[in-house]
Design an enzyme around this catalytic site. Structure first.
Site, mmCIF file in Angstrom:
data_model
loop_
_atom_site.group_PDB
_atom_site.id
_atom_site.type_symbol
_atom_site.label_atom_id
_atom_site.label_comp_id
_atom_site.label_asym_id
_atom_site.label_seq_id
_atom_site.Cartn_x
_atom_site.Cartn_y
_atom_site.Cartn_z
ATOM 1 N N PHE A 209 0.865 -1.188 0.000
ATOM 2 C CA PHE A 209 0.000 0.000 0.000
ATOM 3 C C PHE A 209 0.897 1.232 0.000
ATOM 4 O O PHE A 209 1.673 1.429 0.942
ATOM 5 C CB PHE A 209 -0.842 -0.062 1.280
ATOM 6 C CG PHE A 209 -1.684 1.126 1.623
ATOM 7 C CD1 PHE A 209 -2.991 1.232 1.160
ATOM 8 C CD2 PHE A 209 -1.199 2.129 2.459
ATOM 9 C CE1 PHE A 209 -3.797 2.303 1.543
ATOM 10 C CE2 PHE A 209 -1.997 3.206 2.833
ATOM 11 C CZ PHE A 209 -3.301 3.289 2.364
ATOM 12 N N HIS B 234 6.106 13.638 2.414
ATOM 13 C CA HIS B 234 4.730 13.700 2.917
ATOM 14 C C HIS B 234 4.392 12.438 3.695
ATOM 15 O O HIS B 234 4.039 11.420 3.101
ATOM 16 C CB HIS B 234 3.737 13.921 1.765
ATOM 17 C CG HIS B 234 4.021 15.188 1.021
ATOM 18 N ND1 HIS B 234 4.821 15.222 -0.094
ATOM 19 C CD2 HIS B 234 3.671 16.458 1.280
ATOM 20 C CE1 HIS B 234 4.930 16.480 -0.509
ATOM 21 N NE2 HIS B 234 4.248 17.252 0.313
ATOM 22 N N LEU C 220 -7.069 2.970 6.310
ATOM 23 C CA LEU C 220 -6.276 3.111 7.543
ATOM 24 C C LEU C 220 -7.132 2.838 8.775
ATOM 25 O O LEU C 220 -6.656 2.258 9.752
ATOM 26 C CB LEU C 220 -5.626 4.497 7.624
ATOM 27 C CG LEU C 220 -4.553 4.773 6.561
ATOM 28 C CD1 LEU C 220 -3.998 6.182 6.718
ATOM 29 C CD2 LEU C 220 -3.415 3.769 6.621
ATOM 30 N N ALA D 95 -7.033 -0.851 9.213
ATOM 31 C CA ALA D 95 -5.720 -1.339 9.658
ATOM 32 C C ALA D 95 -5.436 -0.913 11.094
ATOM 33 O O ALA D 95 -4.907 -1.686 11.893
ATOM 34 C CB ALA D 95 -4.640 -0.820 8.729
ATOM 35 N N GLU E 8 0.909 4.232 10.425
ATOM 36 C CA GLU E 8 -0.569 4.308 10.469
ATOM 37 C C GLU E 8 -1.018 5.467 11.352
ATOM 38 O O GLU E 8 -1.987 5.349 12.101
ATOM 39 C CB GLU E 8 -1.148 2.998 11.017
ATOM 40 C CG GLU E 8 -0.703 1.791 10.258
ATOM 41 C CD GLU E 8 -1.653 1.399 9.168
ATOM 42 O OE1 GLU E 8 -2.731 2.022 9.072
ATOM 43 O OE2 GLU E 8 -1.315 0.487 8.409
ATOM 44 N N PHE F 16 -3.848 20.742 13.469
ATOM 45 C CA PHE F 16 -2.772 20.136 12.673
ATOM 46 C C PHE F 16 -1.841 21.178 12.063
ATOM 47 O O PHE F 16 -0.691 20.894 11.776
ATOM 48 C CB PHE F 16 -3.353 19.272 11.539
ATOM 49 C CG PHE F 16 -4.122 18.097 12.061
ATOM 50 C CD1 PHE F 16 -3.471 16.919 12.381
ATOM 51 C CD2 PHE F 16 -5.494 18.168 12.256
ATOM 52 C CE1 PHE F 16 -4.164 15.828 12.879
ATOM 53 C CE2 PHE F 16 -6.201 17.087 12.753
ATOM 54 C CZ PHE F 16 -5.534 15.921 13.064
#
Ligand SMILES: Cc1cc2nc3c(=O)[nH]c(=O)nc-3n(C[C@H](O)[C@H](O)[C@H](O)COP(=O)(O)OP(=O)(O)OC[C@H]3O[C@@H](n4cnc5c(N)ncnc54)[C@H](O)[C@@H]3O)c2cc1C
Length: 392
Positions: A136, A143, A247, A250, A371, A391
């Site tokens: 993946f 980035h 994600l 996962a 992740e 963020f």
């Protein structure tokens, strides 16, 4: 490495919350790890080699696509069964669990959820059986935490797309048969593309010198004017939400998997503390060691309850991304702390490959970063409760 004497801790009788099917699936994975993973994993980690011999076993215990419907080769299980499989595999090694997580949640899931019926039929049964292995590609050299800034891109050339760019830190890339790659189209919209090994201009160099996840192969994906057939675009979802959806799945598996690593460290430390004698007594009789062990089992139990409840919410289709973030962040941090404490209980022996603890500890340094990092998951919780993104 010493023989695998693992006894799973279940301090709050969580087995009572599981169905017979859950326990059957979990026990099969547990037995397989004892038989096929524990005897070889230390050497694989020391040699920094992914043990390809385990692929068949992973497929047989249902670790490739546990919740993908059986008509596509998956095991058709629920989310708690998926979590339990991840827990047992990571009890053996986080690198082996990473391989299973990538295959299930980051390769099979997007093909199942966002792919066409032809893509599902072409790839999913082979991925479920391990005949095909996948990877993946989201992270790029510039980035990581901010994937929306990605520069990998594709242009429409009429009868095909032309893909250019590079991905870094990609689990399974050195041996994967296919890669699910996230790239921007000419309008800057993110799409998923299936890239197959052998396509001209596509290469997958391995990343060496890792002190963590040494039994998992990590590498790059390089696209130099790769011609992608148009039927390899995932048609049913685009935008950043598409990779983030993978994600979620996962990260849920990681929230369970990390418990497995912690259980193994705790169990090893408990056994060692009862056998190791200093000052004429087993070290388990000293209060300082009991404090470590008591706190470990307390934290493991809390993490088990969190994961189980999240599994129920996932089964009901109610779990939010922020709830998944909280469980991933808490449980991996918990496992890393348990590993550090457990290592101290073993004294000098704790730094050797005779025991699994140091390997778990080093592995978890990757798990706490990939992740979504520990910091990013905290910011997700912060945004969820305040409504204000912090963020940037
Ligand atoms: C072994 C391994 C396997 C991996 N496998 C895959 C894979 O299969 N596929 C894939 O696509 N990726 C994979 N990754 C990549 C992983 O997801 C990234 O490493 C992760 O997202 C972090 O990105 P970065 O390393 O670029 O760190 P950066 O984003 O550069 O972050 C560096 C530090 O800055 C902090 N930070 C960043 N932004 C903020 C902010 N806004 N506020 C506060 N702090 C911030 C971070 O928390 C971190 O501590 C893997 C990584 C590893 C180590």
């Amino acid at each position: 490495m010493k023989p695998d004497l693992f006894q799973a801790p279940d301090y709050y009788n969580l087995d009572d919350l599981l169905t017979e099917e859950h326990k059957m699936v979990r026990d099969a994975a547990r037995e397989w790890v004892k038989r096929d993973v524990s005897p070889i994993i230390e050497e694989a980690a020391q040699d920094a080699k992914f043990p390809k011999s385990i692929i068949k076993g992973l497929a047989e215990i249902g670790a490739f696509g546990p919740y993908i419907p059986e008509e596509y080769g998956g095991a058709g299980l629920d989310q708690i069964a998926y979590g339990l499989i991840m827990q047992e595999i990571e009890r053996g090694d986080s690198g082996v669990r990473s391989t299973a997580s990538v295959q299930s949640s980051l390769v099979m899931y997007p093909i199942y959820k966002y792919g066409s019926e032809e893509q599902r039929k072409k790839y999913l049964p082979k991925l479920a059986s391990g005949e095909f292995m996948g990877c993946f590609g989201l992270t790029e050299p510039d980035h990581g935490s901010n994937p929306s800034g990605m520069v990998t891109n594709f242009k429409d050339k009429g009868d095909h797309y032309l893909l250019n760019g590079a991905k870094l830190w990609i689990s399974n890339s050195p041996f994967a048969d296919i890669a699910v790659v996230w790239a921007k189209n000419e309008e800057g919209r993110i799409h998923g593309l299936i890239v197959e090994r052998g396509m001209e201009g596509f290469s997958t160099p391995e990343t060496h010198n890792k002190w963590s996840l040494r039994a998992s192969a990590t590498g790059e994906l390089i696209f130099d004017n790769v011609k992608i057939p148009k039927e390899n675009l995932l048609p049913n979802k685009s935008g950043l939400g598409a990779p983030l959806g993978c994600l979620d799945s996962a990260r849920f598996g990681i929230a369970w998997g990390a418990i497995g690593a912690a259980m193994d460290c705790y169990d090893t430390a408990l056994r060692y503390s009862k056998e190791r004698v200093q000052f004429g007594k087993p070290i388990a009789s000293f209060q300082l060691q009991q404090k470590k062990l008591a706190e470990m089992i307390t934290e493991i139990t809390k993490a088990q309850l969190l994961a189980w409840r999240l599994g129920v919410l996932r089964n009901e289709g109610k779990a939010t991304s922020a709830q998944i973030s909280m469980a991933k962040r808490n449980n991996v941090d918990m496992a890393l702390k348990v590993a550090r404490e457990a290592r101290q209980v073993l004294g000098a022996m704790g730094i050797t490959g005779d025991y699994s603890i140091m390997r778990h500890m080093m592995n978890l340094e990757s798990v706490i970063t990939y992740e979504g990092t520990h910091d990013i998951h905290l910011l997700i919780t912060g945004m969820d409760i305040t409504g204000i993104p912090a963020f940037n």
